[in-house]
Every structure is written in structure tokens, then in C-alpha cells.
Scaffold this active site. Structure first.
Site: not given
Ligand code: MRU
Length: 368
Positions: A55, A243
């Protein structure tokens, strides 16, 4: 953080001062490759195809995407079109929309000739703010780990994390991993259980990579293992990223987070969420009902990529030919399952009053 002893961030301005450098995260852990982005379309593709992901990093990449677009055309129409293109790349992480709002506010009121410089300045600030926020999350979350270590007198603290909320998901430090890096640097003995995080395996390919490169003891586990470990007292606390967090403290994060929260609740294991303030969405209250959940291609479930014995990267099919697959990217953990939100302003209770008090300036912009 460091890669082979060299300080590294996930996104930077190239020496020419305008093109944007990134690590191509789709190549990790087997190849470390960087890439140069020169256009809006390249930036949008990098976010959509997850060359950059996580995110906070998605937000910063979108901010630089606006800069690249404005270099070519600094009109209102081009600004709106760029924001529209970037906003459509990924639907769930609110940092994307937040960053586009910040960029629009920074340039819209300016004459065209002043917009590009102002855009780069704001994008740079957003990147630096991310680093500072994550360092503060590291301090507050690190104190939680330290308190656990004091209770365990000499034994290592066992932490479980899901997906990748490390420095690869941000500009530097990461969110959920910042407390772990901070505690590790303070000499607290700890060990991290890393969920592989199917289907894209960000835990196996990214979290295990960055923790091991940094010398943090960790063990990769299949996604279904967490509950068993918690039942046997092998997890002291869970720390995950997010996110999007709603006004009432519901937590949207990578698919499978909710199941970990249920297991933690059932076993009395504290479940913490590292929350940088740009990930707060006060316009949304009920996360389960209101947050759009990204659905991705079926091939991410039916196929898997890896390194062969002779060093080639190959993708193989693991499901029967012709079978259909559903691929939801995220789920929502209700606030009642969350022990605390580790923010840059300290650990905040996951409820409306506490979040509004901690981030009053943001809460005012939310829904009444
Ligand atoms: O689909 P992604 O890899 O963009 O997913 C986001 C994440 O890596 C996780 O959900 C994460 O825990 C949150 S972003 C710090």
C-alpha cells in the site's frame, strides 16, 4: 534497508533527476533487477502488474506517475486523465487514492509552468514522510516487542506476520516489519514466522528475502500453519500490515489475514496491525460491506512460478487443466479481533473514538 550491504530504497529518482527507479519485485527473490520508469503508462503498468506493490509504495509510485504525466502535458485535462489512469490500477489500497489527492492539491492551483517542479517536490515529500512514519511505527511497535521480551526473560520473542509489509512494501523500513527491524537492531532476541501468503507468495518471495538478507531469524510456513503454532504457544504476537483501515477500525489486508486474526483471538495471542496514517480511510465505516476487494487473474491460483534446479525461472500449472479458480486479493478483519493499531502516533485502539482522537485532522474529512 540494505541489500548486500548497500543502502537501498524501493523507489528513487534517477541521476537525471526526473526518471523514476524501482526494484522489479516480480523478479524477487531469484533475481534482483531495477527498472527505469519514464512515462505515465510505465508507472501505471508497474503498479497494475505489481512490479511495485504494498500500500505505501503504491501511493508513492502513483505520486511519481503524476510527475511523469505532467512532464509531458501539465494541463488540467492531463492531470485528471493521469489520476484517472492511476486510480484504476489497483482498487483496494487507499494510499493510492490518498496520494493522488495530495498531488492534485499540490499542483492544481498553480500555473502550468510551475506544476512539474511542484509535483516532484510533493512526491519527494510523500516518499520522505513514508520513511519517517515507518520509523515511528518501528519505535512504537518495537516497544511492544521489547515489553514481550522482558516478560520472556532471555527467551526469543516469536512473531507471526502475513504477506509482505516490510521495506519492499514501502519506501523504506516497512510497516509491520519496522517494529521487528527496530527490535532486532536493539538486540532483542526474536524470530519471525513468515506466512507464504498464497497465491502470489509475497511472504515466501519478499518477506523471507528481506528478513534473511537483513539477518533477522525467520522461518517460512505454509499459510495454514499459523493456527497450529498459536495452539502450541509458539506465537507471542502477530503483526501484520494493512491496505486500508476504516473509521471504526476494521482492517483490510492481504487475503488470509482474517483467518489469522480468528486464530489469534481463539488462542489469546495479541493481534497488532501496523497502520501508517495515509492508510486510514475515514470515508468508510464498515470494512466488510464497503471496501472494494481486488479480484485478480485465475492463473495466480492455478499456476506457480519458481526456480528450477538449473537456475531457470519457470511457471508451472498446479491445478487440473480447465478448472476455474477465484482469486480475491484481500479480506477484512473486523475491529473486534484487533488488539491495537500501531501508528506513527503510538498504539491506537481499533475504534471510532480513538482513531478520531488520534487523527483529528483526517477524521474531519470523513463521513458524518
Ligand atoms: O497485493 P500487494 O502485495 O500489494 O498487497 C499488499 C500487501 O503487501 C499486504 O496486504 C500488506 O500487508 C499491506 S501493505 C503494507
Amino acid at each position: 534497508m540494505k541489500v548486500d550491504g548497500r543502502p537501498m530504497r524501493t523507489i528513487w529518482l534517477e541521476p537525471d533527476g526526473w526518471a523514476v527507479g524501482i526494484i522489479d519485485q516480480t523478479r524477487l527473490p531469484h533475481r534482483f533487477e531495477t527498472m527505469r520508469l519514464e512515462t505515465l503508462d510505465q508507472a501505471a503498468h508497474a503498479i497494475r502488474a505489481m512490479l511495485v506493490r504494498g500500500a505505501p509504495l503504491i501511493g508513492v509510485a502513483a505520486a511519481y506517475g503524476v510527475c511523469l504525466a505532467l512532464r509531458e502535458d501539465a494541463s488540467d485535462a492531463a492531470l485528471d486523465a493521469a489520476c484517472d489512469t492511476l486510480a484504476k490500477t489497483r482498487p483496494t489500497a487507499i494510499n493510492l487514492r490518498w496520494a493522488l489527492g495530495e498531488m492534485t492539491a499540490a499542483v492544481r492551483h498553480l500555473p502550468r509552468e510551475a506544476r512539474v517542479a511542484a509535483a516532484y517536490a510533493r512526491a519527494g515529500e510523500i516518499a520522505e514522510e513514508d520513511v519517517a512514519i515507518n520509523q515511528a511505527i518501528g519505535r512504537h511497535g518495537g516497544a511492544l516487542i521489547e515489553a514481550t521480551a522482558r516478560r520472556k526473560v532471555g527467551e526469543r520473542v516469536e512473531i507471526l506476520t502475513h504477506c509482505n509489509a516490510g521495506w519492499l512494501a514501502a519506501v523504506d523500513w516497512g510497516t509491520a516489519l519496522a517494529p521487528i527491524y527496530t527490535a532486532h537492531e536493539r538486540g532483542i532476541p526474536l524470530h519471525v514466522w513468515v506466512d507464504e501468503t498464497r497465491p502470489r507468495n509475497q511472504g515466501a518471495s519478499l518477506t523471507a528475502w528481506e528478513l534473511s538478507r537483513h539477518g533477522v531469524p525467520c522461518t517460512l510456513i505454509a499459510d495454514n500453519t499459523g493456527g497450529h503454532l498459536m495452539q502450541h504457544g509458539k506465537v507471542d504476537l502477530v503483526i501484520v500490515g494493512t491496505d486500508r483501515v476504516t473509521a471504526q477500525g476494521d482492517v483490510c489486508n492481504k487475503i488470509g489475514t482474517y483467518l489469522k486474526a480468528l486464530a489469534a483471538h481463539d488462542n489469546g495471542v495479541p493481534f497488532y496491525v501496523a497502520l501508517p496514517s495515509p492508510t486510514l480511510d475515514f470515508a468508510v465505516v464498515d470494512g466488510v460491506a464497503e471496501i472494494p476487494i481486488e479480484e485478480r487473474g485465475a492463473e495466480e491460483v492455478t499456476e506457480i512460478a519458481g526456480k528450477t534446479a538449473d537456475g531457470r525461472i519457470e511457471t508451472v500449472r498446479i491445478a487440473p487443466d480447465g478448472v476455474t479458480a477465484a482469486n480475491y486479493g484481500f479480506d477484512v478483519t473486523p475491529a473486534r479481533l484487533v488488539t491495537g493499531l500501531i501508528t506513527e502516533r503510538g498504539v491506537v485502539a481499533p475504534n471510532r473514538a480513538a482513531l478520531a482522537a488520534a487523527f483529528a485532522e483526517r477524521a474531519g474529512a470523513g463521513r458524518a
